[in-house]
Design a protein around this motif. Structure first.
Motif, PDB file in Angstrom:
ATOM      1  N   LEU A 212      51.925  33.559  34.852  1.00 30.78           N
ATOM      2  CA  LEU A 212      50.905  32.558  34.571  1.00 30.78           C
ATOM      3  C   LEU A 212      50.668  31.561  35.700  1.00 30.78           C
ATOM      4  N   LEU A 213      51.509  31.542  36.712  1.00 31.00           N
ATOM      5  CA  LEU A 213      51.343  30.586  37.797  1.00 31.00           C
ATOM      6  C   LEU A 213      50.360  31.122  38.840  1.00 31.00           C
ATOM      7  N   ARG A 214      49.956  30.270  39.781  1.00 28.81           N
ATOM      8  CA  ARG A 214      48.890  30.648  40.711  1.00 28.81           C
ATOM      9  C   ARG A 214      49.287  31.819  41.602  1.00 28.81           C
ATOM     10  N   GLN A 215      50.588  32.003  41.836  1.00 30.14           N
ATOM     11  CA  GLN A 215      51.051  33.123  42.648  1.00 30.14           C
ATOM     12  C   GLN A 215      51.359  34.365  41.809  1.00 30.14           C
ATOM     13  N   GLY A 216      51.139  34.262  40.490  1.00 28.93           N
ATOM     14  CA  GLY A 216      51.332  35.405  39.609  1.00 28.93           C
ATOM     15  C   GLY A 216      50.077  36.250  39.499  1.00 28.93           C
ATOM     16  N   ALA A 217      50.185  37.341  38.769  1.00 29.33           N
ATOM     17  CA  ALA A 217      49.058  38.270  38.651  1.00 29.33           C
ATOM     18  C   ALA A 217      47.868  37.650  37.922  1.00 29.33           C
ATOM     19  N   ARG A 218      48.113  36.623  37.115  1.00 30.28           N
ATOM     20  CA  ARG A 218      47.009  35.955  36.428  1.00 30.28           C
ATOM     21  C   ARG A 218      46.360  34.868  37.299  1.00 30.28           C
ATOM     22  N   GLY A 219      46.856  34.678  38.513  1.00 30.73           N
ATOM     23  CA  GLY A 219      46.371  33.599  39.368  1.00 30.73           C
ATOM     24  C   GLY A 219      45.067  33.883  40.095  1.00 30.73           C
ATOM     25  N   GLY A 220      44.562  35.116  40.013  1.00 33.56           N
ATOM     26  CA  GLY A 220      43.264  35.439  40.606  1.00 33.56           C
ATOM     27  C   GLY A 220      43.292  35.837  42.069  1.00 33.56           C
ATOM     28  N   LEU A 221      44.477  35.970  42.665  1.00 33.50           N
ATOM     29  CA  LEU A 221      44.523  36.284  44.093  1.00 33.50           C
ATOM     30  C   LEU A 221      43.901  37.644  44.399  1.00 33.50           C
ATOM     31  N   LEU A 222      44.193  38.643  43.586  1.00 37.13           N
ATOM     32  CA  LEU A 222      43.632  39.972  43.830  1.00 37.13           C
ATOM     33  C   LEU A 222      42.112  39.959  43.651  1.00 37.13           C
ATOM     34  N   GLU A 223      41.643  39.389  42.547  1.00 38.28           N
ATOM     35  CA  GLU A 223      40.207  39.347  42.288  1.00 38.28           C
ATOM     36  C   GLU A 223      39.471  38.549  43.369  1.00 38.28           C
ATOM     37  N   ASN A 224      40.042  37.411  43.769  1.00 40.31           N
ATOM     38  CA  ASN A 224      39.408  36.584  44.799  1.00 40.31           C
ATOM     39  C   ASN A 224      39.326  37.313  46.132  1.00 40.31           C
ATOM     40  N   THR A 225      40.399  38.048  46.459  1.00 42.99           N
ATOM     41  CA  THR A 225      40.416  38.786  47.725  1.00 42.99           C
ATOM     42  C   THR A 225      39.314  39.841  47.746  1.00 42.99           C
ATOM     43  N   LEU A 226      39.220  40.633  46.684  1.00 38.53           N
ATOM     44  CA  LEU A 226      38.185  41.662  46.622  1.00 38.53           C
ATOM     45  C   LEU A 226      36.790  41.050  46.647  1.00 38.53           C
ATOM     46  N   SER A 227      36.622  39.943  45.964  1.00 33.31           N
ATOM     47  CA  SER A 227      35.314  39.281  45.924  1.00 33.31           C
ATOM     48  C   SER A 227      34.877  38.843  47.314  1.00 33.31           C
ATOM     49  N   ARG A 228      35.814  38.340  48.097  1.00 34.10           N
ATOM     50  CA  ARG A 228      35.468  37.893  49.449  1.00 34.10           C
ATOM     51  C   ARG A 228      35.075  39.069  50.337  1.00 34.10           C
ATOM     52  N   VAL A 229      35.747  40.201  50.164  1.00 33.32           N
ATOM     53  CA  VAL A 229      35.407  41.389  50.954  1.00 33.32           C
ATOM     54  C   VAL A 229      34.023  41.900  50.585  1.00 33.32           C
ATOM     55  N   VAL A 230      33.785  42.000  49.285  1.00 33.21           N
ATOM     56  CA  VAL A 230      32.499  42.526  48.826  1.00 33.21           C
ATOM     57  C   VAL A 230      31.355  41.595  49.232  1.00 33.21           C
ATOM     58  N   LYS A 231      31.584  40.309  49.185  1.00 37.37           N
ATOM     59  CA  LYS A 231      30.556  39.346  49.571  1.00 37.37           C
ATOM     60  C   LYS A 231      30.128  39.540  51.022  1.00 37.37           C
ATOM     61  N   VAL A 232      31.100  39.836  51.895  1.00 39.85           N
ATOM     62  CA  VAL A 232      30.796  39.964  53.328  1.00 39.85           C
ATOM     63  C   VAL A 232      30.269  41.350  53.671  1.00 39.85           C
ATOM     64  N   LEU A 233      30.860  42.393  53.111  1.00 44.66           N
ATOM     65  CA  LEU A 233      30.565  43.764  53.550  1.00 44.66           C
ATOM     66  C   LEU A 233      29.838  44.618  52.511  1.00 44.66           C
ATOM     67  N   GLY A 234      29.688  44.109  51.288  1.00 49.68           N
ATOM     68  CA  GLY A 234      29.175  44.946  50.206  1.00 49.68           C
ATOM     69  C   GLY A 234      27.676  45.104  50.151  1.00 49.68           C
ATOM     70  N   LYS A 235      26.946  44.437  51.048  1.00 51.20           N
ATOM     71  CA  LYS A 235      25.479  44.568  51.099  1.00 51.20           C
ATOM     72  C   LYS A 235      24.836  44.329  49.741  1.00 51.20           C
ATOM     73  N   GLY A 236      25.265  43.242  49.098  1.00 55.75           N
ATOM     74  CA  GLY A 236      24.624  42.839  47.856  1.00 55.75           C
ATOM     75  C   GLY A 236      25.176  43.461  46.594  1.00 55.75           C
ATOM     76  N   VAL A 237      26.145  44.347  46.696  1.00 54.46           N
ATOM     77  CA  VAL A 237      26.701  44.971  45.506  1.00 54.46           C
ATOM     78  C   VAL A 237      27.428  43.916  44.667  1.00 54.46           C
ATOM     79  N   THR A 238      27.431  44.082  43.369  1.00 54.10           N
ATOM     80  CA  THR A 238      28.092  43.134  42.481  1.00 54.10           C
ATOM     81  C   THR A 238      29.563  43.485  42.317  1.00 54.10           C
ATOM     82  N   MET A 239      30.358  42.491  41.907  1.00 53.66           N
ATOM     83  CA  MET A 239      31.765  42.751  41.630  1.00 53.66           C
ATOM     84  C   MET A 239      31.907  43.642  40.404  1.00 53.66           C
ATOM     85  N   GLU A 240      30.988  43.495  39.445  1.00 54.04           N
ATOM     86  CA  GLU A 240      31.056  44.340  38.260  1.00 54.04           C
ATOM     87  C   GLU A 240      30.948  45.816  38.635  1.00 54.04           C
TER      88      GLU A 240
END
Length: 498
Positions: free
Chosen positions: A322-350
């Motif tokens: 449950l802590l910020r460094q745990g799996a519920r902390g969003g680190l994985l989702e945030n990392t993927l979101s940043r990659v897709v935002k830069v390189l995904g050419k408009g593709v959605t996270m969904e």
């Protein structure tokens, strides 16, 4: 695409054949290189902070670039790039952007594990009044630690210390006392019922770290230690040892996250060297296998990959994530979101998540020959055979028919052997990071694990080949998941299309 697939399949099959040909020699010689490397890894990196730092160094040496969460990644990411980021010094995301990644159908092939382990953590005020000449240490159990398996073990002290430097910058330094410093002594059985328990974790499992000095002035602050932030919180003689190990003054230490750990080094054993006796197997063995697999498969992803290959290592799984460094902390989702935002050419996270696949990798129970009654028939994983797929009707793990078939197809193409585990109806099932991550992202997912005996003991046992068997299967996942996903996609039928 066909040529790339054939090349990948040929590569994985050659590796599988070589592994089978060498298996007997490896067992008899105890020379499996990854197992020997893991033995040193566990010995040199006793805490989650040391493990995260060691994995970071491993990735840096393999050509991965560190990205701080604090800065923009917009001008740093590119197709074919290899990167990693960390949070709190105790969780890590490593990823490779495929050389042909353009978003759209390109999802993420992810393996997630945890690198925290059961331990006893120093309390904010660990100093205690002497008892009959013994110096004791105030600690608190992390997860299910401080059970009977922690009695009479040689316990070391390690962790991180926040230090103020001479120029007033503040740094975090890792410390590892290189010898046993604590022990929780049992009460001899001769005392009868009091020696049998149950025991009070607060009053009867307090570690001893020293005898009180013959010269009481050793407990007094020296002139240069007066005003030290930690002096009133922790034993000053212990602080001096920590400061010496860090090569800093006691007064410069501002705060600390320290813990006890089993100092005994892992060993290969058994008549034919078929076992690995090791502390902190859960779950650093799966984490180690995942990082090795990501590195070993990197060249193929860099050249052919249309998706993103990811290894995610989390802290705090043993206490709920449950802590910020745990799996519920969003680190994985945030990392993927940043990659897709830069390189995904408009593709959605969904859309990205819909095209992704998660492997939740956490150790599972190997069959114990002395307790066959607690295992289901046909659900008894063995050592030195291969990765185990975990199923659970209660939803404690993520595996289902489709995700199992997906993973089985990768195993068949790469000639890896799989095993299966399901808990008995009258037993309790453990959890993993799989359900929380897959429900957060909505991606397909499976739970698998390297089998071990004595889970949550201070010292467990797995097969001396199991690490490499796990890494082989994880490498096959990174190399083949996109091809298998295309086959699944081609078999989908939109029954609601007009």
């Amino acid at each position: 695409m066909g040529a790339n697939y054939r090349q990948r399949k040929e590569m994985t099959q050659k590796r599988a054949k070589a592994r089978k040909d060498n298996k007997k020699d490896i067992l008899s010689a105890a020379a499996d290189p990854y197992t020997l490397e893991f033995i040193d890894f566990t010995y040199e990196n006793p805490t989650v902070f040391h493990a995260c730092d060691a994995f970071s160094q491993m990735l840096s040496e393999a050509g991965f670039t560190y990205l701080s969460e604090r800065v923009s990644w917009d001008d740093k990411l590119k197709q074919g790039g290899k990167y990693f980021t960390t949070r709190n010094g105790s969780s890590l995301i490593a990823f490779i952007v495929g050389g042909e990644y353009i978003g759209g159908e390109g999802g993420a092939g992810m393996i997630a594990a945890h690198i925290d382990a059961l331990t006893a953590k120093l309390k904010p005020f660990s100093k205690k009044e002497p008892v009959e000449g013994y110096t004791q240490l105030g600690v608190a159990p992390y997860g299910g630690s401080m059970s009977s398996v922690w009695w009479d073990r040689d316990l070391g002290l390690a962790g991180r210390v926040v230090v103020k430097t001479d120029n007033d910058t503040i740094q975090t330094k890792l410390v590892h006392i290189p010898y046993p410093i604590a022990r929780i002594p049992t009460l001899a059985e001769h005392f009868g019922a009091p020696s049998q328990g149950p025991f009070n974790l607060e009053t009867q499992m307090t570690p001893i770290i020293s005898l009180e000095p013959a010269d009481p002035s050793e407990n007094d602050l020296r002139p240069e230690e007066i005003g030290a932030p930690l002096a009133e919180k922790h034993n000053i003689r212990l602080l001096r040892i920590i400061a010496e190990a860090l090569d800093v003054p006691v007064k410069s230490m501002l705060n600390c996250d320290l813990e006890l750990f089993d100092t005994q080094k892992a060993e290969i054993g058994g008549i034919n060297n078929e076992f690995l006796y090791c502390p902190r197997i859960d779950d650093r063995i799966c984490a180690f296998a995942a990082i090795k697999a990501l590195i070993d498969s990197a060249s193929q992803c860099v050249e052919f990959g249309k998706g993103i290959n990811v290894a995610a290592l989390f802290d705090n799984e043993e206490i709920g994530s449950l802590l910020r460094q745990g799996a519920r902390g969003g680190l994985l989702e945030n990392t993927l979101s940043r990659v897709v935002k830069v390189l995904g050419k408009g593709v959605t996270m969904e859309q990205t998540y819909a095209n992704s696949f998660l492997v939740s990798a956490d150790v599972t129970h190997a069959v114990n020959p002395n307790f066959l009654n607690v295992y289901l028939q046909y659900h008894r994983p063995h050592l030195n055979v291969g990765i185990t797929i975990k199923r659970d009707a209660g939803g404690h793990v993520t595996s289902d028919a489709e995700s199992s078939a997906f993973f089985e197809e990768i195993a068949e193409r790469s000639e890896n052997t799989l095993q299966y585990f399901h808990i008995r109806n009258d037993s309790r099932s453990g959890g993993t990071v799989g359900p929380m991550l897959s429900s957060s992202m909505g991606c397909r997912a499976i739970d698998v694990g390297i089998p071990q005996l004595a889970m949550h003991s201070i010292r467990g046992c797995t097969g001396s080949l199991d690490l490499t068997l796990g890494s082989d299967m994880f490498q096959a996942f990174y190399e083949l998941w996109e091809d298998v996903d295309r086959d699944f996609r081609s078999g989908e039928v939109d029954t609601y299309a007009a």
